[in-house]
Design an enzyme around this catalytic site. Sequence first.
Site, PDB file in Angstrom:
ATOM      1  CG  MET A  16     -11.326   3.951   1.842  1.00 26.53           C
ATOM      2  SD  MET A  16      -9.777   3.801   2.740  1.00 26.53           S
ATOM      3  CE  MET A  16      -8.643   3.815   1.362  1.00 26.53           C
ATOM      4  CG  ASP A  40      -6.623  -2.448   2.740  1.00 23.29           C
ATOM      5  OD1 ASP A  40      -5.486  -2.291   3.227  1.00 23.29           O
ATOM      6  OD2 ASP A  40      -7.235  -1.561   2.120  1.00 23.29           O
ATOM      7  CB  SER A  77      -0.911   0.009   1.226  1.00 26.47           C
ATOM      8  OG  SER A  77      -1.573   1.247   1.275  1.00 26.47           O
ATOM      9  CG  MET A  89      -8.146   7.590   2.429  1.00 28.24           C
ATOM     10  SD  MET A  89      -7.240   7.608   3.973  1.00 28.24           S
ATOM     11  CE  MET A  89      -6.523   5.960   3.941  1.00 28.24           C
ATOM     12  CG  ASP A 126      -5.151   2.794   0.714  1.00 33.07           C
ATOM     13  OD1 ASP A 126      -6.107   2.029   0.528  1.00 33.07           O
ATOM     14  OD2 ASP A 126      -4.065   2.444   1.210  1.00 33.07           O
ATOM     15  CG  HIS A 150      -3.991  -1.354  -1.771  1.00 35.30           C
ATOM     16  ND1 HIS A 150      -5.138  -2.026  -2.146  1.00 35.30           N
ATOM     17  CD2 HIS A 150      -4.354  -0.528  -0.755  1.00 35.30           C
ATOM     18  CE1 HIS A 150      -6.154  -1.624  -1.398  1.00 35.30           C
ATOM     19  NE2 HIS A 150      -5.707  -0.708  -0.537  1.00 35.30           N
ATOM     20  CG  MET A 189     -12.090  -2.197   4.665  1.00 29.23           C
ATOM     21  SD  MET A 189     -10.545  -1.855   3.789  1.00 29.23           S
ATOM     22  CE  MET A 189      -9.565  -1.055   5.058  1.00 29.23           C
ATOM     23  CG  HIS A 223      -9.342   0.728  -0.784  1.00 30.69           C
ATOM     24  ND1 HIS A 223      -8.798   0.499   0.471  1.00 30.69           N
ATOM     25  CD2 HIS A 223     -10.690   0.757  -0.601  1.00 30.69           C
ATOM     26  CE1 HIS A 223      -9.762   0.401   1.361  1.00 30.69           C
ATOM     27  NE2 HIS A 223     -10.918   0.568   0.747  1.00 30.69           N
TER      28      HIS A 223
HETATM   29  C1  DX5 Z   1      -6.571   1.817   5.325  1.00 33.56           C
HETATM   30  C2  DX5 Z   1      -6.099   1.548   3.932  1.00 33.56           C
HETATM   31  C3  DX5 Z   1      -5.028   0.519   3.870  1.00 33.56           C
HETATM   32  C4  DX5 Z   1      -3.750   0.919   4.555  1.00 33.56           C
HETATM   33  C5  DX5 Z   1      -3.118  -0.322   5.073  1.00 33.56           C
HETATM   34  O1  DX5 Z   1      -7.686   2.630   5.266  1.00 33.56           O
HETATM   35  O2  DX5 Z   1      -7.148   1.091   3.125  1.00 33.56           O
HETATM   36  O3  DX5 Z   1      -4.758   0.112   2.534  1.00 33.56           O
HETATM   37  O4  DX5 Z   1      -2.864   1.589   3.691  1.00 33.56           O
HETATM   38  O5  DX5 Z   1      -2.031   0.044   5.838  1.00 33.56           O
HETATM   39  P1  DX5 Z   1      -1.402  -0.918   6.938  1.00 33.56           P
HETATM   40  O6  DX5 Z   1      -0.908  -2.129   6.208  1.00 33.56           O
HETATM   41  O7  DX5 Z   1      -0.340  -0.072   7.525  1.00 33.56           O
HETATM   42  O8  DX5 Z   1      -2.506  -1.254   7.925  1.00 33.56           O
HETATM   43 ZN    ZN Z   2      -6.658   0.175   1.136  1.00 38.88          ZN
END
Ligand code: DX5
Ligand code: ZN
Length: 218
Positions: free
Chosen positions: A68, A175, A8, A37, A35, A33, A137, A66
């Site tokens: 969010m 994840d 990630s 947000m 993220d 990956h 998740m 991903h």
């Molecule tokens: C959390 C993200 C994850 C995050 C995981 O909201 O969706 O992808 O980057 O990070 P770690 O592996 O540090 O929990």
């Molecule tokens: Zn993620």
Amino acid sequence: MNKLIAPSVLAADFGNLQRDVEMVNNSKADWFHIDIMDGVFVPNISFGMPVLKAISSHASKTIDVHLMIVDPDRYITTFADLGADILTVHFEACTHLHRTIQAIKASGMKAGVALNPHTPISVLEDIIADLDLVCIMSVNPGFGGQSFIENTYKKVSQLKDLITRSGANTLIEIDGGVTNKNAKQLTEAGADVLVAGSYVFKSENPTETIADLKSLCN
Ligand code: DX5
Ligand code: ZN
């Protein structure tokens, strides 16, 4: 099946983003990956389109995005244009999930759905056959570096069972809080893709950490 590792990028060093992307390119990792947000669906803002554009211009592996964000339908074609290969939306953010999934596929991407820790697997019963990926998740979304929620193992088995019963061809992704402590048990329960952020990027030798995770579950 070969189990996949998806570092990630949220946990990468943004001051050295190209270096970290090249590290993943040259490692045993399978996917990136990414993220995204929005500060509304989750209480944090990560990065947006210009940063994804920079990542995808250097990345030589599958880009797994991903989202969010609320109302993800607004940006489906934008993410396709930015190079996303897989686009995952949250079940909790989609009123017309079936329509959203079809729109993702129509844009030429694989379609995924993510479930928050409190959302049961059973909500996917009538959509599972349409999904390329389900992201369970294993932390509450919004931040890297949180602790793995143990209830996840049960959800992986339930999802595996649903996929088998439906004759679907859906990948199970985990994840949040993935480390060498839970990787094997997760893949044994049926997980196909492990996302790992902090565990990879905050380690002394990220390339080796990726290789270790990969061999642990294959
Ligand atoms: C959390 C993200 C994850 C995050 C995981 O909201 O969706 O992808 O980057 O990070 P770690 O592996 O540090 O929990
Ligand atoms: Zn993620």
